[in-house]
Scaffold this motif. Structure first.
Motif, PDB file in Angstrom:
ATOM      1  N   ALA A 206      32.879  49.585  33.980  1.00 51.68           N
ATOM      2  CA  ALA A 206      31.690  49.111  34.692  1.00 51.68           C
ATOM      3  C   ALA A 206      30.828  50.277  35.157  1.00 51.68           C
ATOM      4  CB  ALA A 206      32.101  48.242  35.880  1.00 51.68           C
ATOM      5  N   ALA A 207      31.468  51.359  35.622  1.00 54.86           N
ATOM      6  CA  ALA A 207      30.717  52.529  36.098  1.00 54.86           C
ATOM      7  C   ALA A 207      29.879  53.146  34.987  1.00 54.86           C
ATOM      8  CB  ALA A 207      31.678  53.567  36.672  1.00 54.86           C
ATOM      9  N   GLU A 208      30.356  53.065  33.750  1.00 52.20           N
ATOM     10  CA  GLU A 208      29.613  53.590  32.602  1.00 52.20           C
ATOM     11  C   GLU A 208      28.594  52.583  32.071  1.00 52.20           C
ATOM     12  OE1 GLU A 208      29.655  56.528  31.221  1.00 52.20           O
ATOM     13  OE2 GLU A 208      31.316  57.451  32.316  1.00 52.20           O
ATOM     14  N   GLY A 209      28.513  51.436  32.689  1.00 52.12           N
ATOM     15  CA  GLY A 209      27.541  50.434  32.279  1.00 52.12           C
ATOM     16  C   GLY A 209      27.941  49.626  31.062  1.00 52.12           C
ATOM     17  N   MET A 210      29.221  49.679  30.680  1.00 54.98           N
ATOM     18  CA  MET A 210      29.678  48.954  29.495  1.00 54.98           C
ATOM     19  C   MET A 210      29.860  47.465  29.778  1.00 54.98           C
ATOM     20  SD  MET A 210      29.627  51.398  27.464  1.00 54.98           S
ATOM     21  CE  MET A 210      29.691  53.199  27.453  1.00 54.98           C
ATOM     22  N   ILE A 211      30.142  47.120  31.031  1.00 57.69           N
ATOM     23  CA  ILE A 211      30.176  45.732  31.488  1.00 57.69           C
ATOM     24  C   ILE A 211      29.490  45.679  32.843  1.00 57.69           C
ATOM     25  CG2 ILE A 211      32.326  45.169  30.278  1.00 57.69           C
ATOM     26  CD1 ILE A 211      33.792  45.405  32.982  1.00 57.69           C
ATOM     27  N   ASN A 212      29.175  44.480  33.303  1.00 58.46           N
ATOM     28  CA  ASN A 212      28.653  44.322  34.649  1.00 58.46           C
ATOM     29  C   ASN A 212      29.813  44.281  35.642  1.00 58.46           C
ATOM     30  OD1 ASN A 212      25.961  44.095  33.751  1.00 58.46           O
ATOM     31  ND2 ASN A 212      26.235  41.904  33.360  1.00 58.46           N
ATOM     32  N   GLU A 213      29.566  44.755  36.824  1.00 55.88           N
ATOM     33  CA  GLU A 213      30.594  44.695  37.867  1.00 55.88           C
ATOM     34  C   GLU A 213      31.052  43.252  38.082  1.00 55.88           C
ATOM     35  OE1 GLU A 213      33.122  46.291  40.827  1.00 55.88           O
ATOM     36  OE2 GLU A 213      31.765  47.426  39.513  1.00 55.88           O
ATOM     37  N   SER A 214      30.110  42.315  37.947  1.00 56.28           N
ATOM     38  CA  SER A 214      30.447  40.903  38.158  1.00 56.28           C
ATOM     39  C   SER A 214      31.376  40.345  37.085  1.00 56.28           C
ATOM     40  CB  SER A 214      29.166  40.063  38.209  1.00 56.28           C
ATOM     41  OG  SER A 214      28.432  40.192  36.995  1.00 56.28           O
ATOM     42  N   ASP A 215      31.457  41.003  35.928  1.00 55.43           N
ATOM     43  CA  ASP A 215      32.358  40.526  34.874  1.00 55.43           C
ATOM     44  C   ASP A 215      33.821  40.561  35.327  1.00 55.43           C
ATOM     45  OD1 ASP A 215      30.221  40.122  33.172  1.00 55.43           O
ATOM     46  OD2 ASP A 215      30.465  42.032  32.128  1.00 55.43           O
ATOM     47  N   ILE A 216      34.124  41.462  36.244  1.00 58.06           N
ATOM     48  CA  ILE A 216      35.494  41.585  36.728  1.00 58.06           C
ATOM     49  C   ILE A 216      35.872  40.367  37.590  1.00 58.06           C
ATOM     50  CG2 ILE A 216      37.078  43.074  38.053  1.00 58.06           C
ATOM     51  CD1 ILE A 216      35.291  45.425  37.282  1.00 58.06           C
ATOM     52  N   ASP A 217      34.865  39.630  38.046  1.00 60.80           N
ATOM     53  CA  ASP A 217      35.129  38.436  38.846  1.00 60.80           C
ATOM     54  C   ASP A 217      35.563  37.242  37.999  1.00 60.80           C
ATOM     55  OD1 ASP A 217      34.420  39.830  41.135  1.00 60.80           O
ATOM     56  OD2 ASP A 217      32.317  39.214  41.016  1.00 60.80           O
ATOM     57  N   TYR A 218      35.565  37.401  36.680  1.00 63.23           N
ATOM     58  CA  TYR A 218      35.996  36.301  35.819  1.00 63.23           C
ATOM     59  C   TYR A 218      37.480  35.999  35.970  1.00 63.23           C
ATOM     60  CZ  TYR A 218      31.523  36.616  33.326  1.00 63.23           C
ATOM     61  OH  TYR A 218      30.179  36.628  32.991  1.00 63.23           O
ATOM     62  N   PHE A 219      38.236  36.916  36.535  1.00 65.45           N
ATOM     63  CA  PHE A 219      39.665  36.682  36.733  1.00 65.45           C
ATOM     64  C   PHE A 219      40.062  37.051  38.153  1.00 65.45           C
ATOM     65  CE2 PHE A 219      39.223  40.966  34.926  1.00 65.45           C
ATOM     66  CZ  PHE A 219      39.879  41.724  35.879  1.00 65.45           C
ATOM     67  N   LYS A 220      41.246  36.578  38.553  1.00 64.20           N
ATOM     68  CA  LYS A 220      41.778  36.889  39.874  1.00 64.20           C
ATOM     69  C   LYS A 220      43.194  37.413  39.727  1.00 64.20           C
ATOM     70  CE  LYS A 220      42.706  34.856  44.438  1.00 64.20           C
ATOM     71  NZ  LYS A 220      42.623  33.633  45.279  1.00 64.20           N
ATOM     72  N   VAL A 221      43.506  38.497  40.417  1.00 65.52           N
ATOM     73  CA  VAL A 221      44.855  39.061  40.401  1.00 65.52           C
ATOM     74  C   VAL A 221      45.652  38.459  41.557  1.00 65.52           C
ATOM     75  CG1 VAL A 221      46.253  41.165  40.540  1.00 65.52           C
ATOM     76  CG2 VAL A 221      44.035  41.208  39.362  1.00 65.52           C
ATOM     77  N   VAL A 222      46.833  37.914  41.244  1.00 64.33           N
ATOM     78  CA  VAL A 222      47.681  37.292  42.259  1.00 64.33           C
ATOM     79  C   VAL A 222      49.113  37.806  42.085  1.00 64.33           C
ATOM     80  CG1 VAL A 222      46.242  35.215  42.314  1.00 64.33           C
ATOM     81  CG2 VAL A 222      48.247  35.284  40.808  1.00 64.33           C
ATOM     82  N   ASP A 223      49.965  37.455  43.024  1.00 68.73           N
ATOM     83  CA  ASP A 223      51.351  37.928  42.967  1.00 68.73           C
ATOM     84  C   ASP A 223      52.389  36.821  42.940  1.00 68.73           C
ATOM     85  OD1 ASP A 223      51.492  40.863  42.891  1.00 68.73           O
ATOM     86  OD2 ASP A 223      50.369  40.769  44.763  1.00 68.73           O
ATOM     87  N   THR A 224      51.991  35.593  43.184  1.00 75.36           N
ATOM     88  CA  THR A 224      52.971  34.509  43.223  1.00 75.36           C
ATOM     89  C   THR A 224      52.561  33.368  42.309  1.00 75.36           C
ATOM     90  OG1 THR A 224      51.926  33.282  45.044  1.00 75.36           O
ATOM     91  CG2 THR A 224      53.449  35.080  45.641  1.00 75.36           C
ATOM     92  N   ALA A 225      53.555  32.570  41.944  1.00 77.02           N
ATOM     93  CA  ALA A 225      53.276  31.387  41.124  1.00 77.02           C
ATOM     94  C   ALA A 225      52.388  30.408  41.886  1.00 77.02           C
ATOM     95  CB  ALA A 225      54.589  30.715  40.730  1.00 77.02           C
ATOM     96  N   GLU A 226      52.617  30.296  43.191  1.00 79.21           N
ATOM     97  CA  GLU A 226      51.816  29.389  44.010  1.00 79.21           C
ATOM     98  C   GLU A 226      50.344  29.785  43.979  1.00 79.21           C
ATOM     99  OE1 GLU A 226      56.005  29.148  45.349  1.00 79.21           O
ATOM    100  OE2 GLU A 226      54.626  30.804  44.953  1.00 79.21           O
ATOM    101  N   GLU A 227      50.079  31.087  44.095  1.00 76.50           N
ATOM    102  CA  GLU A 227      48.692  31.555  44.062  1.00 76.50           C
ATOM    103  C   GLU A 227      48.050  31.299  42.705  1.00 76.50           C
ATOM    104  OE1 GLU A 227      48.355  35.409  46.936  1.00 76.50           O
ATOM    105  OE2 GLU A 227      49.747  35.597  45.243  1.00 76.50           O
ATOM    106  N   ALA A 228      48.828  31.498  41.638  1.00 77.55           N
ATOM    107  CA  ALA A 228      48.300  31.303  40.290  1.00 77.55           C
ATOM    108  C   ALA A 228      47.906  29.848  40.065  1.00 77.55           C
ATOM    109  CB  ALA A 228      49.323  31.745  39.248  1.00 77.55           C
ATOM    110  N   VAL A 229      48.792  28.927  40.434  1.00 73.56           N
ATOM    111  CA  VAL A 229      48.515  27.506  40.232  1.00 73.56           C
ATOM    112  C   VAL A 229      47.393  27.035  41.158  1.00 73.56           C
ATOM    113  CG1 VAL A 229      49.503  25.178  40.326  1.00 73.56           C
ATOM    114  CG2 VAL A 229      50.843  27.067  39.389  1.00 73.56           C
ATOM    115  N   GLU A 230      47.357  27.563  42.361  1.00 69.82           N
ATOM    116  CA  GLU A 230      46.266  27.219  43.280  1.00 69.82           C
ATOM    117  C   GLU A 230      44.926  27.665  42.707  1.00 69.82           C
ATOM    118  OE1 GLU A 230      45.079  27.765  48.007  1.00 69.82           O
ATOM    119  OE2 GLU A 230      46.342  29.270  47.033  1.00 69.82           O
ATOM    120  N   HIS A 231      44.900  28.852  42.085  1.00 65.95           N
ATOM    121  CA  HIS A 231      43.656  29.333  41.463  1.00 65.95           C
ATOM    122  C   HIS A 231      43.235  28.410  40.323  1.00 65.95           C
ATOM    123  CE1 HIS A 231      40.493  32.060  40.406  1.00 65.95           C
ATOM    124  NE2 HIS A 231      41.007  32.314  39.206  1.00 65.95           N
ATOM    125  N   MET A 232      44.209  27.885  39.572  1.00 69.35           N
ATOM    126  CA  MET A 232      43.875  26.915  38.519  1.00 69.35           C
ATOM    127  C   MET A 232      43.223  25.681  39.127  1.00 69.35           C
ATOM    128  SD  MET A 232      44.807  28.392  35.674  1.00 69.35           S
ATOM    129  CE  MET A 232      44.408  29.952  36.485  1.00 69.35           C
TER     130      MET A 232
END
Length: 253
Positions: A206-232
């Motif tokens: 993103a810093a090199e302008g190859m993607i937009n910073e907002s493109d990183i918002d297409y996914f969410k990093v989580v640590d538990t199964a509960e968080e993953a399913v809740e995000h779904m």
């Protein structure tokens, strides 16, 4: 009697030893120009078979991760929890049908009496479907299989994996970024594994302008199964509300 060694399956046919095929269908497609017209018919048939087999799957999430993950890994246990929670929340689980993370997610879904789907792929060695699948299809062509992963899923849950996992992840992100598919929720499970990649995307790509910073918002990093399913759930609900609002606006209500 011989045992062990490589095994290849083509439909009901089992091949070993000197009968092993010299190339897979994908290899023949990309390396040879002979029989291209007939090959189109085989590709069409594989799409038809996939669409027919999966037509009843209406509320599913595709789960990706390494086939090399051992059963005593924390990520194997986490994938089991993901499959179990998805079944308990009414989602079907779709995986690549193999061992490791795929097996774990299918196992969790199967044991929770959920729909457990495996989309296998022809490989030069016998991988086979894991035993925790109640609907399985083997594909010859990677690109046909990829269509099925996206077409019948309402979201992606991605656990630690290698090149195949990265391929599926970045293809999904590209489809969303380019508007080829509607946005859908994507959860990356395991911040310890994924955060270095996220840092690279943010601080280099993103810093090199190859993607937009907002493109990183297409996914969410989580640590538990509960968080993953809740995000779904949250993502699918938000998408459905957005569609409902558009339809009401179009109807003038």
């Amino acid at each position: 009697m011989p045992s062990g060694g490589k095994v290849h399956r083509r439909g009901p046919v089992i091949m070993r030893g000197r009968e092993l095929p010299s190339a897979m269908a994908d290899q023949k497609l990309l390396q040879s120009r002979t029989e291209d017209a007939w090959r189109v018919m085989r590709i069409q048939a594989e799409f038809v078979e996939g669409f027919s087999a999966l037509r009843s799957i209406t509320n599913a999430v595709s789960v990706f991760g390494s086939a090399r993950t051992p059963k005593d890994s924390k990520y194997y246990r986490l994938a089991e929890q993901v499959g179990r929670l998805m079944a308990q929340n009414g989602f079907a689980t779709i995986t690549g049908g193999g061992p490791g993370i795929m097996e774990a997610a299918n196992k969790g879904a199967f044991e929770a009496n959920g729909v457990s789907v495996g989309l296998g792929i022809e490989l030069p060695f016998e991988q086979g479907m894991n035993p925790w699948i109640n609907l399985g299809i083997n594909f010859k062509y990677f690109f046909v299989r990829k269509v099925m992963f996206v077409r019948y899923a309402r979201g992606f849950i991605v656990l630690p994996g290698g090149l195949g996992t990265m391929d599926e992840l970045f293809e999904a992100l590209t489809l969303v970024q380019t508007g080829k598919i509607d946005w859908f929720p994507i959860a990356l499970v395991g911040s310890e594994y994924w955060e270095p990649m996220v840092d690279w995307l943010r601080k280099t790509v993103a810093a090199e302008g190859m993607i937009n910073e907002s493109d990183i918002d297409y996914f969410k990093v989580v640590d538990t199964a509960e968080e993953a399913v809740e995000h779904m759930w949250n993502g699918i609900e938000a998408l459905q509300n957005s569609k409902d609002n558009l339809e009401r606006h179009a109807d003038g209500t």
